[in-house]
Enzyme design. Sequence first.
Site, PDB file in Angstrom:
ATOM      1  N   VAL A 152       0.855  -1.195   0.000  1.00 17.38           N
ATOM      2  CA  VAL A 152       0.000   0.000   0.000  1.00 17.38           C
ATOM      3  C   VAL A 152       0.890   1.245   0.000  1.00 17.38           C
ATOM      4  O   VAL A 152       1.781   1.385   0.836  1.00 17.38           O
ATOM      5  CB  VAL A 152      -0.935   0.013   1.219  1.00 17.38           C
ATOM      6  CG1 VAL A 152      -1.829   1.262   1.185  1.00 17.38           C
ATOM      7  CG2 VAL A 152      -1.778  -1.257   1.263  1.00 17.38           C
ATOM      8  N   GLU A 200      10.637 -11.904  26.227  1.00 15.75           N
ATOM      9  CA  GLU A 200      10.577 -13.210  25.571  1.00 15.75           C
ATOM     10  C   GLU A 200      11.819 -13.459  24.719  1.00 15.75           C
ATOM     11  O   GLU A 200      12.314 -14.589  24.652  1.00 15.75           O
ATOM     12  CB  GLU A 200       9.308 -13.302  24.717  1.00 15.75           C
ATOM     13  CG  GLU A 200       8.040 -13.332  25.567  1.00 15.75           C
ATOM     14  CD  GLU A 200       6.808 -13.725  24.790  1.00 15.75           C
ATOM     15  OE1 GLU A 200       6.004 -14.519  25.308  1.00 15.75           O
ATOM     16  OE2 GLU A 200       6.650 -13.231  23.654  1.00 15.75           O
TER      17      GLU A 200
END
Length: 398
Positions: free
Chosen positions: A82, A170
Amino acid sequence: MNRIPKIVILGAGYGGILTAQRLQKTLNYNEADVTLVNKHDYHYITTSLHIPAAGTGNPESSRVNISKLIDEFKVDFVKSTVVQINPEEKKVILTEGTLSYDYLVVGLGGETETFGIPGLKEHAFNIRSINSVRHIRDHIEYQFAKYKREPEHTEYLTFVVGGAGFTGIEFVGELSDRIPELCKEYDVNPSLVKIYNIEAAPTALPGFDPELVQYAMEVLTAKGVTFKIGTAIKECTAEGVLVAGDEFIKSATVIWTGGIRGNHLLDEAGFETMRGRIKVDEFLRIPGHDNVFVLGDCSLMINPENERPYPPTAQIAMQQGVVCAFNLAASIRGGQLKKFKYDNKGTVASLGKGEAIGIIGTRKIKGFAAAFMKKVIDIRYLFIIGGVGLVLRKGKLF
């Protein structure tokens, strides 16, 4: 004869893919033309990108071909980037043409937020895509090979992770699991390897349960992570980072996980934004543009319990996708729209192999139980988007 309305969905992330899938189940034949636009021909599972980034898993485990997830007889897929959104003309400009729409769904995903810190954009890695995690994985391993040729450069073995939110925590959990394997492979003394996790906020995992945060930090510290909490990064250079107190940490690897903002295309389209995100109404629409819905990282919704924005998580984006599809069908049929209400089903953060922390309902979990729950959540998502077949193909890779 009435013209068939055109629905264009920008982005095949969590919100976009759920919107497309629900529309293909909900809408009847010839009730609407639905087009899904994405720059890749695959959907990737953002919440697992920290695993291949650290090298403890394969990037292929985090991607699924879009053709496996949608019925292309009901949803047209366009692989393109886009370039511009034109709400006045109801058009979307792509690198390979233009699409007109009656209803637009913006689920383009966010962009890295550097908070104006000099050098971050130029010198830091970001865990944002399949290609970026491949680059990080290869770069980390290359540092060990470089160190063997230039042992005076211990900064090759120093890894700085900026941000101790979910992604940062994480990632350092996985990286701390990967380091012993790399040390063995390249015959490097493990004591020379340093992992720094730097966070400007006064706590790691801001907003998470303090007891579980403390547990997470103890687990990761025991695995070799050094935390610098309440310490802002002031500048990032090719040689490392300058932090508050004018301490300079020499490092050849800086990975920034400190925040995201909405997509720049929304600003350029003339919509009113806050850090690139749009404050949507209760039906997920842009105020003043009832035919434009915004999901995921690009949407801004306020939690009525604390008057703060909901964090842009996969869980909220998925729920938005389901409600968005319902409201699109209702708009076409002249029905009543559904208000979006976030249902927090729980949160789990991985700390590496066999370790995690989480809150499910009001229950706190940690250790192996939380790690097991994390796996269950990952497999549940695979089932939602791809059924048993996708679970069998990908579930064992998580």
